[in-house]
Design a protein around this motif. Structure first.
Motif, PDB file in Angstrom:
ATOM      1  N   ILE A 147       0.852  -1.187   0.000  1.00  0.00           N
ATOM      2  CA  ILE A 147       0.000   0.000   0.000  1.00  0.00           C
ATOM      3  C   ILE A 147       0.892   1.242   0.000  1.00  0.00           C
ATOM      4  N   GLY A 148       0.758   2.062  -1.032  1.00  0.00           N
ATOM      5  CA  GLY A 148       1.592   3.247  -1.176  1.00  0.00           C
ATOM      6  C   GLY A 148       2.932   2.992  -1.830  1.00  0.00           C
ATOM      7  N   GLY A 149       3.182   1.739  -2.269  1.00  0.00           N
ATOM      8  CA  GLY A 149       4.476   1.385  -2.845  1.00  0.00           C
ATOM      9  C   GLY A 149       4.403   1.126  -4.335  1.00  0.00           C
ATOM     10  N   SER A 150       5.462   0.519  -4.866  1.00  0.00           N
ATOM     11  CA  SER A 150       5.570   0.238  -6.297  1.00  0.00           C
ATOM     12  C   SER A 150       5.140  -1.192  -6.604  1.00  0.00           C
ATOM     13  N   ALA A 151       4.647  -1.394  -7.835  1.00  0.00           N
ATOM     14  CA  ALA A 151       4.089  -2.682  -8.234  1.00  0.00           C
ATOM     15  C   ALA A 151       5.163  -3.653  -8.704  1.00  0.00           C
ATOM     16  N   THR A 152       4.943  -4.931  -8.424  1.00  0.00           N
ATOM     17  CA  THR A 152       5.715  -6.035  -8.984  1.00  0.00           C
ATOM     18  C   THR A 152       4.789  -6.823  -9.900  1.00  0.00           C
ATOM     19  N   ASP A 153       5.279  -7.162 -11.093  1.00  0.00           N
ATOM     20  CA  ASP A 153       4.465  -7.868 -12.077  1.00  0.00           C
ATOM     21  C   ASP A 153       4.760  -9.358 -12.069  1.00  0.00           C
ATOM     22  N   TYR A 154       3.711 -10.160 -12.168  1.00  0.00           N
ATOM     23  CA  TYR A 154       3.816 -11.596 -12.410  1.00  0.00           C
ATOM     24  C   TYR A 154       3.030 -11.899 -13.675  1.00  0.00           C
ATOM     25  N   TRP A 155       3.570 -12.772 -14.508  1.00  0.00           N
ATOM     26  CA  TRP A 155       2.840 -13.254 -15.674  1.00  0.00           C
ATOM     27  C   TRP A 155       2.364 -14.660 -15.336  1.00  0.00           C
ATOM     28  N   LEU A 156       1.088 -14.764 -14.968  1.00  0.00           N
ATOM     29  CA  LEU A 156       0.553 -16.001 -14.406  1.00  0.00           C
ATOM     30  C   LEU A 156       0.287 -17.013 -15.510  1.00  0.00           C
TER      31      LEU A 156
END
Length: 199
Positions: A147-156
């Motif tokens: 919350i309030g941070g940067s996103a990490t991406d996963y390719w499911l």
């Protein structure tokens, strides 16, 4: 005796564990075909004072009486477990040690079907639930961030399992964003606990 780990996991600094090969290709294909025959529906949700269609199809299966309300406007009432869904539930429990009483299915028909940033903190799941997400069909981007941070991406991937650990819903939010790129249809099964808050 050394125990053979049949489901190698990807450990991350995030409160999730990812099992890219949870199901083999035959198991994943069979489960995907089974899921296409589930009782899908497009529900209506109240947002910003307006009633609008949920941008994906949904279904729910599980234990009798484990109704699931989200966003204070969408009530899902579970149908009885199918044999295949119950088998996958038990397989996840055997691997993770977490128990689940419902599974909510989301069907993303194309890149415009999505779910926005949110945390799953409905009281019916109890405090700090573990949520297990099985992906089938087309690969979609899943994003998670503090919350309030940067996103990490996963390719499911087809046949993968993403386990959101206890505490994740209190500290992080996640989404499956829209995309204008061509993507194949995807089915996502989210296995969840349930507590009886009427007691």
């Amino acid at each position: 005796m050394t125990q053979l780990n049949l489901f190698p996991e990807l450990i991350t600094p995030l409160p999730v564990t990812y099992y890219p090969n949870f199901l083999n290709i035959q198991e994943a294909n069979e489960l995907y075909q089974h899921c296409l025959d589930l009782r899908w529906q497009q529900n209506q949700i109240k947002m910003l004072g307006k009633i609008m269609p949920v941008p994906r199809l949904e279904c729910i299966y599980g234990d009798e009486g484990c109704n699931y309300l989200y966003s204070n406007s969408v009530l899902l009432e579970p149908l009885p477990w199918t044999e295949k869904l119950a088998q996958i539930r038990d397989k996840i429990t055997a691997l993770t040690g977490h128990n689940f009483r419902i599974v909510i299915g989301n069907q993303y028909r194309d890149g415009q079907d999505s779910i926005g940033w949110h945390a799953d903190k409905e009281p019916s799941m109890g405090v700090d639930p573990a949520i297990a997400s099985v992906s089938l069909g087309g690969v979609r981007k899943f994003q998670i961030k503090p919350i309030g941070g940067s996103a990490t991406d996963y390719w499911l991937e087809h046949g993968s399992l993403l386990l959101m650990l206890p505490g994740c819903q209190s500290t992080h939010i996640h989404q499956v964003p829209k995309t204008n790129k061509f993507v194949s249809p995807r089915v996502n099964l989210t296995f969840r606990p349930y507590v009886d808050n009427t007691v």
